[in-house]
Design a protein around this motif. Sequence first.
Motif, short mmCIF file in Angstrom:
data_model
loop_
_atom_site.label_atom_id
_atom_site.label_comp_id
_atom_site.label_asym_id
_atom_site.label_seq_id
_atom_site.Cartn_x
_atom_site.Cartn_y
_atom_site.Cartn_z
N ASP A 1 0.85 -1.19 0.00
CA ASP A 1 0.00 0.00 0.00
C ASP A 1 0.89 1.25 0.00
N SER A 2 1.25 1.70 -1.19
CA SER A 2 2.16 2.85 -1.29
C SER A 2 1.53 4.13 -0.75
N ALA A 3 0.20 4.24 -0.83
CA ALA A 3 -0.47 5.45 -0.33
C ALA A 3 -0.32 5.56 1.18
N THR A 4 -0.53 4.46 1.90
CA THR A 4 -0.37 4.47 3.35
C THR A 4 1.06 4.74 3.75
N ARG A 5 1.99 4.09 3.04
CA ARG A 5 3.41 4.31 3.36
C ARG A 5 3.80 5.77 3.14
N THR A 6 3.33 6.36 2.04
CA THR A 6 3.62 7.77 1.77
C THR A 6 3.04 8.66 2.85
N LEU A 7 1.81 8.34 3.30
CA LEU A 7 1.17 9.13 4.35
C LEU A 7 1.96 9.06 5.64
N ASP B 1 5.38 11.02 5.10
CA ASP B 1 5.18 12.48 4.99
C ASP B 1 4.80 13.10 6.32
N ASN B 2 3.87 12.47 7.03
CA ASN B 2 3.42 13.05 8.29
C ASN B 2 4.46 12.90 9.40
N ALA B 3 5.23 11.82 9.37
CA ALA B 3 6.32 11.70 10.34
C ALA B 3 7.35 12.80 10.11
N ALA B 4 7.66 13.06 8.84
CA ALA B 4 8.59 14.15 8.52
C ALA B 4 8.02 15.50 8.93
N ALA B 5 6.71 15.69 8.75
CA ALA B 5 6.08 16.95 9.12
C ALA B 5 6.11 17.17 10.63
N VAL B 6 5.84 16.12 11.40
CA VAL B 6 5.89 16.23 12.86
C VAL B 6 7.31 16.56 13.31
N GLY C 1 14.47 21.33 5.77
CA GLY C 1 14.64 21.06 4.35
C GLY C 1 15.36 19.75 4.10
N LEU C 2 16.38 19.46 4.91
CA LEU C 2 17.13 18.21 4.78
C LEU C 2 16.24 17.01 5.10
N VAL C 3 15.42 17.14 6.15
CA VAL C 3 14.50 16.06 6.51
C VAL C 3 13.52 15.77 5.37
N LEU C 4 12.97 16.80 4.78
CA LEU C 4 12.03 16.63 3.67
C LEU C 4 12.72 15.99 2.46
N LEU C 5 13.96 16.40 2.20
CA LEU C 5 14.70 15.82 1.08
C LEU C 5 14.97 14.34 1.30
N LEU C 6 15.42 13.97 2.51
CA LEU C 6 15.69 12.57 2.82
C LEU C 6 14.42 11.74 2.76
N THR C 7 13.30 12.31 3.21
CA THR C 7 12.02 11.61 3.16
C THR C 7 11.63 11.31 1.72
N THR C 8 11.80 12.30 0.85
CA THR C 8 11.46 12.11 -0.56
C THR C 8 12.33 11.03 -1.20
N VAL C 9 13.62 11.06 -0.92
CA VAL C 9 14.54 10.06 -1.47
C VAL C 9 14.17 8.66 -0.97
N ALA C 10 13.87 8.54 0.32
CA ALA C 10 13.50 7.24 0.88
C ALA C 10 12.23 6.70 0.24
N LEU C 11 11.23 7.57 0.05
CA LEU C 11 9.98 7.14 -0.57
C LEU C 11 10.19 6.71 -2.02
N ARG D 1 9.85 2.51 -5.63
CA ARG D 1 10.38 1.99 -6.89
C ARG D 1 10.46 0.46 -6.86
N GLU D 2 10.77 -0.10 -5.69
CA GLU D 2 10.84 -1.55 -5.56
C GLU D 2 9.51 -2.21 -5.84
N LEU D 3 8.42 -1.50 -5.54
CA LEU D 3 7.08 -2.06 -5.73
C LEU D 3 6.77 -2.25 -7.21
N LEU D 4 7.46 -1.54 -8.08
CA LEU D 4 7.20 -1.63 -9.52
C LEU D 4 7.91 -2.81 -10.17
#
Length: 206
Positions: free
Chosen positions: A62-68, A71-76, A106-116, A121-124
Amino acid sequence: SYGLRTFTESPARGDAYLLGYIVLALIAIADGWTLFAAVAPLRRSAVVARVGFRRGLRQTSDSATRTLVFDNAAAVLGSVVGIVGLTLHQLTGDARADAVASLVIGLVLLLTTVALLHVNRELLTDRSVASEVVAAMRERIGEQDGIAKVPDLLVVYTGPHAVLITGTVVLDRHLDVAGGERALARVGEVLARQWPGELRVYLSPV
């Protein structure tokens, strides 16, 4: 950009600290509530029950749940860093504390994006399900009436909530053709109940 500007410009003492604390606290509470809502059903999933939350989060299709969750962990975390930066700014009068906090966020958001990007990508690429889950499925199949043994079993994700289960089973010798078909159909029903989602089950008797 704010963080870099603050390093290059002469720092000025900030104001409206209370408003800043309120805004950051409200953001942290809202994102924390969303994070809790996303994590709760994931903790109840069969995959997480077998492999633990951290690995289950990576394994879930479930990529949607994982993204949520990401994203929210990074936001907190970003809100907490912002509060720390604002506190240091208030205590020291040095606006560079806010600058450092902005750069860290900014670094946290960047690392979160890279991790996601890496995990999604593995799911594909038809990623295999965790070995513990495959072992549990093999055991569950072997427990069904009419199934003597499960020599081979391959389980891969083919998309969000979509799993392909294929392999071979040894049927009890006393079963006729109709009995074998019923046994295989029962296996599919049992797996679908325990691992909800779009399951495609192709088991060949040998």
